[in-house]
Structure formats: C-alpha cells, structure tokens
Design a protein around this motif. Structure first.
Motif, PDB file in Angstrom:
ATOM      1  N   VAL A  63       0.831  -1.205   0.000  1.00 39.31           N
ATOM      2  CA  VAL A  63       0.000   0.000   0.000  1.00 39.31           C
ATOM      3  C   VAL A  63       0.866   1.256   0.000  1.00 39.31           C
ATOM      4  N   THR A  64       1.910   1.279   0.813  1.00 44.22           N
ATOM      5  CA  THR A  64       2.754   2.469   0.865  1.00 44.22           C
ATOM      6  C   THR A  64       3.507   2.685  -0.451  1.00 44.22           C
ATOM      7  N   GLU A  65       3.874   1.609  -1.119  1.00 33.83           N
ATOM      8  CA  GLU A  65       4.526   1.747  -2.430  1.00 33.83           C
ATOM      9  C   GLU A  65       3.553   2.308  -3.465  1.00 33.83           C
ATOM     10  N   LEU A  81      -3.161   1.622 -12.080  1.00 29.09           N
ATOM     11  CA  LEU A  81      -2.612   1.455 -10.739  1.00 29.09           C
ATOM     12  C   LEU A  81      -3.529   0.695  -9.792  1.00 29.09           C
ATOM     13  N   TYR A  82      -4.812   0.903  -9.898  1.00 29.77           N
ATOM     14  CA  TYR A  82      -5.730   0.266  -8.966  1.00 29.77           C
ATOM     15  C   TYR A  82      -6.532  -0.867  -9.603  1.00 29.77           C
ATOM     16  N   LEU A  92       1.854  11.574 -10.459  1.00 29.07           N
ATOM     17  CA  LEU A  92       1.192  12.882 -10.505  1.00 29.07           C
ATOM     18  C   LEU A  92       2.212  14.008 -10.648  1.00 29.07           C
ATOM     19  N   GLN A  93       3.350  13.887  -9.952  1.00 29.20           N
ATOM     20  CA  GLN A  93       4.403  14.895 -10.082  1.00 29.20           C
ATOM     21  C   GLN A  93       4.992  14.887 -11.487  1.00 29.20           C
ATOM     22  N   MET A  94       5.155  13.697 -12.050  1.00 27.60           N
ATOM     23  CA  MET A  94       5.696  13.595 -13.407  1.00 27.60           C
ATOM     24  C   MET A  94       4.739  14.233 -14.421  1.00 27.60           C
ATOM     25  N   LEU A 109       4.055   5.655  -5.533  1.00 27.48           N
ATOM     26  CA  LEU A 109       4.038   5.591  -6.993  1.00 27.48           C
ATOM     27  C   LEU A 109       3.006   6.548  -7.577  1.00 27.48           C
ATOM     28  N   ARG A 110       1.832   6.611  -6.960  1.00 27.45           N
ATOM     29  CA  ARG A 110       0.796   7.542  -7.420  1.00 27.45           C
ATOM     30  C   ARG A 110       1.292   8.988  -7.316  1.00 27.45           C
TER      31      ARG A 110
END
Length: 68
Positions: free
Chosen positions: A12-14, A55-56, A23-25, A18-19
C-alpha cells in the motif's frame, strides 16, 4: 515493436508513493508542454497517465486477519 507484459506486486505504501510520483511527473510534463507538444514530455505524460489508470486495477488482498 515488441510488447511485453509484467506482473508486479506493490505494498500500500509503495502504491501511495508511486501515485504521488506519477502525478508529479504529469505536472512536470504539463509545465514543459505549455508552449506545445515536444519530446519526450508528451510521450512521458501519456505513459504516466496510462500507468496511473492501471494502478488500482486487479487489487488483491494478500494478508489480513480472519477473526471469527
């Protein structure tokens, strides 16, 4: 061009990290694309958006408790 398929398991933390990174990218690419489409930002943005959508998908719980 060859197409490959990968299966990766994330915690979950990964996924949260990653999300955030995707979003930053996307935001960084948007900044570079203000004056029009240029390489590699247009392609990177599209790829990051595609990964973000996936992702989900296929979330599977692999641990937990089963108190009865």
């Amino acid at each position: 061009m060859s197409t490959y398929s990968y299966t990766i398991t994330f915690t979950v933390t990964e996924i949260i990290m990653l999300r955030s990174a995707l979003l930053q990218m996307i935001a960084n690419c948007d900044e570079h694309l203000k004056d029009g489409p240029t390489a590699p930002y247009w392609a990177h943005k599209r790829s990051a958006e595609a990964v973000l959508k996936k992702l989900y998908n296929n979330v599977e719980q692999v641990s937990g408790n089963n108190f009865i």
